[in-house]
Design an enzyme around this catalytic site. Structure first.
Site, PDB file in Angstrom:
ATOM      1  N   PHE A 129      11.355  -8.431   4.696  1.00 17.07           N
ATOM      2  CA  PHE A 129      11.492  -9.135   3.115  1.00 17.07           C
ATOM      3  C   PHE A 129      12.917  -8.249   2.462  1.00 17.07           C
ATOM      4  O   PHE A 129      13.116  -8.677   1.365  1.00 17.07           O
ATOM      5  CB  PHE A 129      10.366  -9.189   2.288  1.00 17.07           C
ATOM      6  CG  PHE A 129       9.345  -9.751   3.063  1.00 17.07           C
ATOM      7  CD1 PHE A 129       9.530 -11.005   3.640  1.00 17.07           C
ATOM      8  CD2 PHE A 129       8.156  -9.217   3.241  1.00 17.07           C
ATOM      9  CE1 PHE A 129       8.448 -11.540   4.259  1.00 17.07           C
ATOM     10  CE2 PHE A 129       6.964  -9.862   3.894  1.00 17.07           C
ATOM     11  CZ  PHE A 129       6.959 -11.058   4.364  1.00 17.07           C
ATOM     12  N   GLU A 166       4.697  -3.936  10.923  1.00 20.28           N
ATOM     13  CA  GLU A 166       6.236  -3.830  11.173  1.00 20.28           C
ATOM     14  C   GLU A 166       6.833  -3.683  12.779  1.00 20.28           C
ATOM     15  O   GLU A 166       7.608  -4.159  12.679  1.00 20.28           O
ATOM     16  CB  GLU A 166       6.514  -2.419  10.333  1.00 20.28           C
ATOM     17  CG  GLU A 166       6.347  -2.410   8.838  1.00 20.28           C
ATOM     18  CD  GLU A 166       7.661  -3.099   8.224  1.00 20.28           C
ATOM     19  OE1 GLU A 166       8.440  -3.758   8.860  1.00 20.28           O
ATOM     20  OE2 GLU A 166       7.970  -2.856   7.133  1.00 20.28           O
ATOM     21  N   LYS A 199       9.311   1.966   7.249  1.00 19.98           N
ATOM     22  CA  LYS A 199       9.227   2.216   8.676  1.00 19.98           C
ATOM     23  C   LYS A 199       9.317   0.758   9.562  1.00 19.98           C
ATOM     24  O   LYS A 199       8.531   0.538  10.427  1.00 19.98           O
ATOM     25  CB  LYS A 199       7.739   2.884   8.947  1.00 19.98           C
ATOM     26  CG  LYS A 199       7.653   4.010   8.062  1.00 19.98           C
ATOM     27  CD  LYS A 199       6.202   4.914   8.456  1.00 19.98           C
ATOM     28  CE  LYS A 199       6.356   6.259   7.918  1.00 19.98           C
ATOM     29  NZ  LYS A 199       5.063   7.035   8.053  1.00 19.98           N
ATOM     30  N   VAL A 228       1.537  -6.652   6.709  1.00 18.74           N
ATOM     31  CA  VAL A 228       2.483  -6.701   7.510  1.00 18.74           C
ATOM     32  C   VAL A 228       2.270  -5.757   8.513  1.00 18.74           C
ATOM     33  O   VAL A 228       2.247  -4.625   8.355  1.00 18.74           O
ATOM     34  CB  VAL A 228       4.084  -6.923   6.853  1.00 18.74           C
ATOM     35  CG1 VAL A 228       5.102  -6.928   7.919  1.00 18.74           C
ATOM     36  CG2 VAL A 228       4.219  -7.950   5.888  1.00 18.74           C
ATOM     37  N   LYS A 231       7.647   4.020  16.295  1.00 15.77           N
ATOM     38  CA  LYS A 231       6.191   4.473  16.595  1.00 15.77           C
ATOM     39  C   LYS A 231       5.292   3.185  16.461  1.00 15.77           C
ATOM     40  O   LYS A 231       4.233   3.236  16.827  1.00 15.77           O
ATOM     41  CB  LYS A 231       5.779   5.610  15.726  1.00 15.77           C
ATOM     42  CG  LYS A 231       6.142   5.515  14.440  1.00 15.77           C
ATOM     43  CD  LYS A 231       5.002   5.036  13.563  1.00 15.77           C
ATOM     44  CE  LYS A 231       5.436   4.975  11.894  1.00 15.77           C
ATOM     45  NZ  LYS A 231       4.195   4.315  11.145  1.00 15.77           N
ATOM     46  N   ASP A 257       3.856  11.349  13.497  1.00 20.07           N
ATOM     47  CA  ASP A 257       3.636   9.994  12.890  1.00 20.07           C
ATOM     48  C   ASP A 257       3.282   9.097  13.998  1.00 20.07           C
ATOM     49  O   ASP A 257       2.507   8.069  13.813  1.00 20.07           O
ATOM     50  CB  ASP A 257       5.032   9.713  12.466  1.00 20.07           C
ATOM     51  CG  ASP A 257       5.111   8.518  11.501  1.00 20.07           C
ATOM     52  OD1 ASP A 257       3.768   8.185  11.068  1.00 20.07           O
ATOM     53  OD2 ASP A 257       5.955   8.075  11.112  1.00 20.07           O
ATOM     54  N   GLY A 316       6.836  10.248   8.342  1.00 18.70           N
ATOM     55  CA  GLY A 316       5.668  11.285   8.653  1.00 18.70           C
ATOM     56  C   GLY A 316       4.582  10.782   8.762  1.00 18.70           C
ATOM     57  O   GLY A 316       4.347   9.742   8.493  1.00 18.70           O
ATOM     58  N   SER A 348       0.682  -1.094  -0.100  1.00 23.50           N
ATOM     59  CA  SER A 348      -0.071  -0.265   0.032  1.00 23.50           C
ATOM     60  C   SER A 348       0.967   1.246  -0.108  1.00 23.50           C
ATOM     61  O   SER A 348       0.518   2.310  -0.698  1.00 23.50           O
ATOM     62  CB  SER A 348      -0.962   0.146   1.046  1.00 23.50           C
ATOM     63  OG  SER A 348      -0.278  -0.004   2.428  1.00 23.50           O
ATOM     64  N   ALA A 406      -1.323   5.386   3.590  1.00 24.32           N
ATOM     65  CA  ALA A 406      -1.546   5.209   2.139  1.00 24.32           C
ATOM     66  C   ALA A 406      -2.894   5.457   1.661  1.00 24.32           C
ATOM     67  O   ALA A 406      -3.283   5.884   0.511  1.00 24.32           O
ATOM     68  CB  ALA A 406      -1.137   3.772   1.672  1.00 24.32           C
TER      69      ALA A 406
END
EC number: 1.1.1.94
Length: 331
Positions: free
Chosen positions: A87, A284, A109, A282, A194, A247, A139, A14, A143
């Protein structure tokens, strides 16, 4: 420096899709590497990504699409990576084309599990890309809102101000405002961290904690981020700027936040494995939690929220018990 560079985005998710949309506002051609040839074929036929933010449509004549990563590395002067951090190494290992002279920007991120490094550090220390050729796009920008052309703000960080300005120019539009920064390391660590706090916010929501506690949790989170980043990269920065606090807030509170969604499922009783299986994207923060926890074992910074999330995700501790203890450690 080439002021009319060829730019390519690496990734099929995305955020990669959103960045291609931003660049398409300003460039005659945008390179786009996706490992899935079937997704590329679908975009050529239907003008949108079949799997992510399908509301974002493209003029396919603007896109230079390829499932060959070396073809795209050879094509572009500026490489923007937006591949899930878990990945990244697998994809980078495919590259045989020389790219140490390329300008490389990370829109990831997260942290690379194999090296324990944020993406910019990995490119610099492992792949020998000069630090002045590395940048970060970060920031409070989802998406999904880019696809809807809702006003969003991004920070473009690079040691070389001219390169930051160049990328900023090609990403800006009537719905994307940008600012530049030289805090490449701090901005990228904040972007990684974050996600962990968004998981914490999700766990709290899943456990039934209300808005009052969420506000305290976010207040403590930004202070924890400040302490953590100060240890790994000391420089003058305003932690309240949008690349850091902004963020954190959007990721902690937004319904679009996959990390918050993941945490919410954990708080409601899902196992890590079952939560991951149910999500199509995913989170993160799951990988970032382990890396941040291990890094902090060396730095010894006070991080009770990271510690709590680590205990829940990696030590299989009871979320209700861990958060009850956490309420006594934050204020």
């Amino acid at each position: 420096m080439n002021t009319n560079p060829k730019i390519a985005v690496f990734g099929g998710g995305s955020w990669a899709t959103a960045i291609v949309k931003m660049l398409s506002e300003n460039l005659e051609q945008v390179g786009w590497y996706m490992r899935s040839q079937s997704a590329i074929d679908y975009i050529k036929e239907n003008d949108h990504n079949p799997n992510y933010i399908s509301s974002a449509t493209f003029n396919v004549n603007q896109l230079y699409l390829s499932s060959d990563i070396n073809e795209m590395v050879k094509y572009a002067d500026i490489l923007i990576f937006s591949i899930p951090s878990a990945f990244v190494k697998t994809e980078l290992d495919k590259i045989t084309e020389p790219f140490t002279s390329k300008i490389v920007f990370s829109a990831i991120k997260g942290i690379i599990p194999e090296s324990g490094l944020i993406v910019g550090e990995h490119f610099n220390k492992i792949l020998n890309v000069p630090i002045e050729n590395i940048g970060v796009i970060t920031g409070p920008c989802h998406a999904e809102e880019v696809a809807m052309e809702r006003l969003s703000y991004l920070t473009i960080a690079c040691k070389d101000e001219e390169k930051a300005k160049l990328v900023s120019k090609f990403i800006s539009s009537h719905y994307i405002k940008t600012k530049i920064s030289d805090d490449i390391i701090g901005a990228e660590y904040a972007a990684m961290l974050k996600n962990i706090y968004a998981i914490a916010a999700g766990i709290a929501h899943g456990l039934g904690y209300g808005d009052n506690f969420q506000a305290v949790l976010m207040s403590n989170s930004i202070r924890e981020i400040k302490r953590f980043i100060k240890k790994v990269h000391r420089m003058k920065r305003n932690i309240n700027n949008s690349a850091y606090l902004g963020d954190l807030l959007v990721t902690g509170y937004s319904v679009f936040s996959r990390n918050r969604m993941f945490g919410n499922m954990i708080g409601k009783g899902y196992t890590v494995k079952s939560a991951m299986m149910e999500m199509s994207m995913v989170a993160e923060g799951y990988y970032a939690t382990k890396s941040a926890y291990l890094l902090n074992e060396k730095n010894n910074t006070k991080t009770p929220i990271i510690d709590a999330v680590y205990q829940i995700l990696y030590e299989n501790k009871n979320p209700k018990t861990i958060f009850k203890n956490l309420t006594e450690l934050i204020d």
